[in-house]
Design a protein around this motif. Structure first.
Motif: not given
Length: 666
Positions: A585, A590-593
């Protein structure tokens, strides 16, 4: 009166005679003085202008006093210079010294001249202060032209074994022994400390001793403890813990030679990587054939029920579902049925049997065939068994030049021993090492060859009636091998063939017909052992490091592959799965994921260090929690107060303390 006149007259005569004598003495003295002065003037003139003196032979003839003057011309004895017994070695005509204005000795001629006189002439002509020791004695013969003062001085002193030293405006001439004593008294020793990198202090002191003077002193640190002893009692104590050190007290020129030598001998030792391959192949081939014949009178074997070919084989007991039961041996099987054999009686009639027992000697697992016909049965068993065993051991080990190296991969087999004395028995457990072992010591040459003292071994345990032993393949050798080459240092091929025959006497010897009456068993064992050896001299530590990193990466891949084969619902497997998804990720942006998957991995395994570090990287915050220890807080406060006391800030700075629960700045 007459007596008075007589006395007065006598006194006058004596006075007159005395005056005449004194006058004559004065005249003679003046004449001697004149001769002496003439001789000195002639010598100086000859030294100053030898060419003029030689070109004017009449000058020497006109001044006989100058031609015969000696170094004792200043003597008060008139005419001594003209004595025929004068020593020719002190004749000034035999010594000519001429020093130019620039200090060059233009001419020096001496024939058996006293060395002190020669030094005196050099001193006068060069206007140099020369002082000779009382021990300086001898003569000099030399003809020198256009040389420096130092060269002339060395030419005068060296043939007699003398030397000189200069101090200020003075030149002191001594014998060699006197000069050596003086230099010893004036020389001062100094101390110098040497920190060794690879050489031991003991070895260095032995190698440097020939370079030191007889009065030199060397002190060294104690030898380091070698070997790998285990146990809590061996902690080293106050043993010297830094590199080996030498402290040398000697003259500066000797220490200069020591400096040069240490640069060569205190060098980094080279290493050797040894790869040994031990191949042991064993082939066992067994062939066995046995035929049993059985004849029973009064019994029809075909009418027997409940019997099978397997049960009819010799050596096997059989049973039936019939009404009767019984047991028998290999040669007299008993079958339970109508008309069965009971105690050697068939249907009330006695019976007899004839049979052989060869098939029972053939090992189990082969082909078994039975032929039944009326009262005669034939049992055939044949077996061919092949066992192929191959053992390959490939130990590798890295060691320093001239150092012992050993690798052992195997097991320690324990066994008990009992020691009996008059009063008691003591039981102990000992161990037998079996497996793959490689012991060696390398000696690296400068020509790319390595001499090896080597002992490879491959063994397995054996026990015979409780006594331990081992079957081993080993080689001990001292060989010379070129770097990177592989050679065979040991080989063995052994074949053992065994033929076993058992038969019925006489009948078994009949060709073809005697086959059913004998058993054959052939055993062949072939064993081959090969020991290969390959040395590698390590010249580039960077290459060795890179290869080690590659191997470590391969080991890590193997470990990950093993984890991938675990059950998917295991805790570690689940944590690894979420951690891998978090990395994917983050790679996709996608840092939040990635943070979500990381939290899932930590929820599965709270001790997952890689996931903890990855979360700190994502959030920019380190995990900090209070350890609830009052002692820890006490230590931290003491350290902080100590730093505050020692530090002297340039100007007071106001620092606002941020609460531990403050949100991270965006």
């Amino acid at each position: 009166m007459r007596n008075v006149n007589k006395i007065f007259g006598t006194s006058c005569v004596i006075f007159c005679l005395g005056g005449w004598v004194c006058n004559g003495s004065a005249i003679a003295g003046d004449s001697a003085t004149g001769q002496k002065q003439a001789a000195i003037d002639a010598a100086v003139a000859a030294a100053a202008a030898p060419s003029a003196a030689s070109s004017t032979p009449g000058a020497a003839a006109a001044s006989p006093g100058a031609a015969s003057a000696t170094s004792s011309a200043a003597s008060s004895t008139p005419g001594a210079a003209a004595q025929p017994g004068a020593d020719s070695s002190t004749n000034l005509n035999s010594a000519v010294v001429n020093v130019g204005a620039d200090g060059m000795v233009e001419q020096f001629n001496a024939q058996d001249l006293d060395i002190n006189t020669a030094l005196h002439f050099l001193s006068l002509q060069s206007k140099r202060n020369i002082i000779a020791s009382k021990e300086v004695k001898g003569t000099v013969t030399a003809n020198l032209y256009n040389v420096t003062f130092q060269e002339a001085l060395n030419a005068v002193l060296a043939p007699n074994g003398f030397d000189y030293i200069e101090k200020g405006n003075f030149i002191y001439v001594y014998t060699a022994k006197e000069l050596e004593d003086i230099r010893k008294r004036e020389r001062k020793t100094v101390n110098r400390i040497y920190h060794l990198k690879y050489l031991t202090a003991q070895d260095a002191s032995v190698l440097l001793k020939p370079l030191m003077s007889s009065s030199g002193i060397v002190a060294l640190t104690p030898a380091a403890i070698i070997g790998l002893s285990t146990g809590m009692a061996d902690t080293g104590g106050m043993n010297y813990g830094t590199e080996d050190t030498l402290v040398i007290n000697d003259y500066p020129e000797n220490l200069t030679e020591v400096d040069k030598a240490l640069k060569d001998i205190d060098a980094r030792p080279r290493q050797v990587l040894i790869e040994s391959t031990i191949l042991s192949a064993t082939i066992n081939e067994d062939n066995a054939l046995g035929i049993d014949l059985l004849s029973l009178s009064g019994v029809n074997l075909q009418t027997l029920t409940g019997a099978s070919a397997t049960n009819l084989l010799p050596g096997a007991s059989s049973s039936s579902t019939g009404s009767g039961s019984g047991s028998g041996t290999a040669s007299t099987p008993v079958f339970g049925s109508t008309g069965a054999i009971n105690n050697g009686v068939v249907n009330g009639s006695p019976m007899g049997n004839v049979g052989t027992d060869f098939a029972s000697k053939v090992p189990q697992g082969g082909l078994s065939v039975a032929f039944l016909s009326n009262s005669v049965s034939v049992f055939v068993r044949a077996l061919e068994e092949i066992t192929d065993t191959t053992i390959v051991a490939n130990p590798k080990i890295l060691a320093l030049n001239k150092h012992h190296g050993e690798v052992f991969i195997g097991q320690e087999v324990g066994y008990k021993t009992i020691t009996t004395t008059q009063s008691q028995q003591q039981e102990t457990v000992q161990f037998l090492d079996t497996g793959t072992k490689l012991v060696f010591r390398p000696f690296i040459g400068d020509d790319g060859y390595v001499r090896l003292e080597i002992h490879p071994e491959d063994s397995s345990p054996l026990f015979n009636n409780g006594l331990p032993g081992k079957q081993s393949t080993e080689v001990t050798s001292n060989v010379m091998i070129k770097d990177g080459r592989t050679i065979v240092i040991g080989g063995l091929f052994r074949e053992q063939t065994k033929a076993d025959r058992s038969q019925v006497p006489v009948i078994g010897n009949i060709p073809i017909l005697g086959v059913p009456f004998r058993r054959t068993s052939d055993t062949t064992e072939r064993k081959e052992t090969i020991v290969l050896l390959t040395p590698h001299i390590i010249n580039d530590d960077t290459s060795l490091y890179n290869e080690s990193e590659k191997t470590a990466a391969d080991v890590n891949r193997m470990m990950l592959g093993n984890r991938a084969g675990l059950q998917p619902w295991g805790r570690d497997r689940m944590a690894q799965l979420w951690y891998s998804k978090a990395q994917e990720a983050l790679d996709s942006g996608n840092k939040d994921k990635a943070l979500m998957y990381t939290d899932w991995a930590l929820n599965t395994n709270h001790h997952f260090i890689d996931a903890i570090k990855f979360r700190e990287q994502l959030t920019g915050k380190m995990v900090k929690e209070a350890d609830e220890s009052s002692l820890h807080s006490f230590v931290q406060n003491v350290i902080r107060d100590d730093k505050a006391t020692c530090a002297v800030p340039a100007a007071p700075v106001m620092v606002q303390e941020v609460p531990a629960t403050a949100p991270a700045s965006k």
